[in-house]
Structure formats: C-alpha cells, structure tokens
Design an enzyme around this catalytic site. Sequence first.
Site: not given
Ligand SMILES: [Zn+2]
Length: 249
Positions: A92, A111, A113, A181
């Site tokens: 990513e 980024h 989660h 996500h």
């Molecule tokens: Zn991710």
Amino acid sequence: MTTLDRRQPEGIFSANDTVTHSVIDDLVTANRILAGEGVLDAFGHISVRDPHDPGAFFLSRSRSPELVEAGDIMRFDLEGNVLEGEGKPYLERVLHAAILAARPDVNSVVHHHAPSVLPFAVADVALRPVFHLGAVMGARVPVWDSQDSFDDTSLLVSDLDMARSLAQTLGTEPSCLLARHGAVCAGPDIRQTVFIAICMRDNAEVLTNALRLGTPSYLTEGEIRQAAAKHDGGAPVARAWEYWARRCS
Ligand SMILES: [Zn+2]
C-alpha cells in the site's frame, strides 16, 4: 518493547546529511510511538516526505511498525517506485505516494486500522469531533469506499488508481476513513501527523462511549476551528511527542 535502534541506514543518504538523519530518526520514533499507542499493530505504516526532494518520500520496508529500524527505511517516488533501499516494500505504499503527490501541504501520511476507529469505517455513523483534541482530525471525516469505483477488491489500496481515488476523497482534510478497512491521516509534518492519528483514536473511543450513554454533544464549527488551530504544531504537539516517545523507548 524493543530498544530504539539509532544506527543510520546505509545507502539512503550521505553520513553528514544531518537534516535527513533527523527526519529518519523521527520516522523510526513515529513507527514506535504509533505501535506503542495501539494505532498501528502488525499492520499499518507511516511515511515522510524527503526534505531535500518534494518528489520523494521515506517509508519502511514491509515490516511491523514496532520493529522498524533506521536500516529498514526505503525511498520512493510519488508513484510508489523504489528509488533507494533494500527489501520488500509495503503493497500500500502507493497510498502514501498519491496523497503526497496530491497535497503539497502534506509531508507525512499514516495509514492505520486503529480498533476504536474501525467501527466508524463500518457503521453508518459520522466520525465527528466530540472533545477538543478531536478537532485536529477535521470537522467531519470523509469516507472513501472502494466499491464506488472498483467493485469487489481485497480492500487493500494496492494500485495507483485506487490510491488517487482515495486522495481525491481525502481532499484538503487531515483524515479520511476507508470503508471496511481503516483510515488515513495527513499532516504538515510527521509529529503533527502522529498527533492527528492518536487524537483520532481517542475521539473515536469517546464518541463510541458517548453514543452508548445517549446523544453526544459535538463540537461546534467554531470550536473545531479554534481547537484545531490551537493544536496545529507548536508547544502542544512537541509536548505530546516527548511524552509518547518516552513511553515507547
Ligand atoms: Zn490497510
């Protein structure tokens, strides 16, 4: 928690480049802080723009953030191509590339989660500031849904088209949710970006708890504007960074 590895990476920059040394040092510390604070776990990543080249950025090779050392840092261009460094990059990385390309005002992207944030990437409930520090994540966090343009995918932002679409939804905001996500946070420097990510984690937790009790009292537009300005870099961010860095060392 393992001890911070202060060895300098080889091949990424010259030994007397103190500016890049300090940026890489902060990038390693940022990885440790975000892991220590539970924003990142085995997955997720943080990048920082190359201070000498706005068309490039630094990001670890594919490794869990708590374990990242200076020698893991690689350099990429704004399409996610490897410029320097060894190892397998994160799939990513294009997400960082596209946001840094679209946002000259942004110099660092995370980024994540974070478990407290994920419900807002799943339920039809807007993530909005409910306490003063939550203001730094923006008045109303936009939601990017890969289904809208890409149908069924693995949900990973693994190609530039998806990454550019995400960057478009992020727009000029400091954060964005990725439906089913996670989230991204984007700031003018790496310490502010870490600050945004941790405040987003806390705001999501407070909002979820408040929703259990009753109707939350959200910050007004004016409160958001003033509270965000008060925590846009400067002493509060420096103070928080010092605290978090100590906790993860
Ligand atoms: Zn991710």
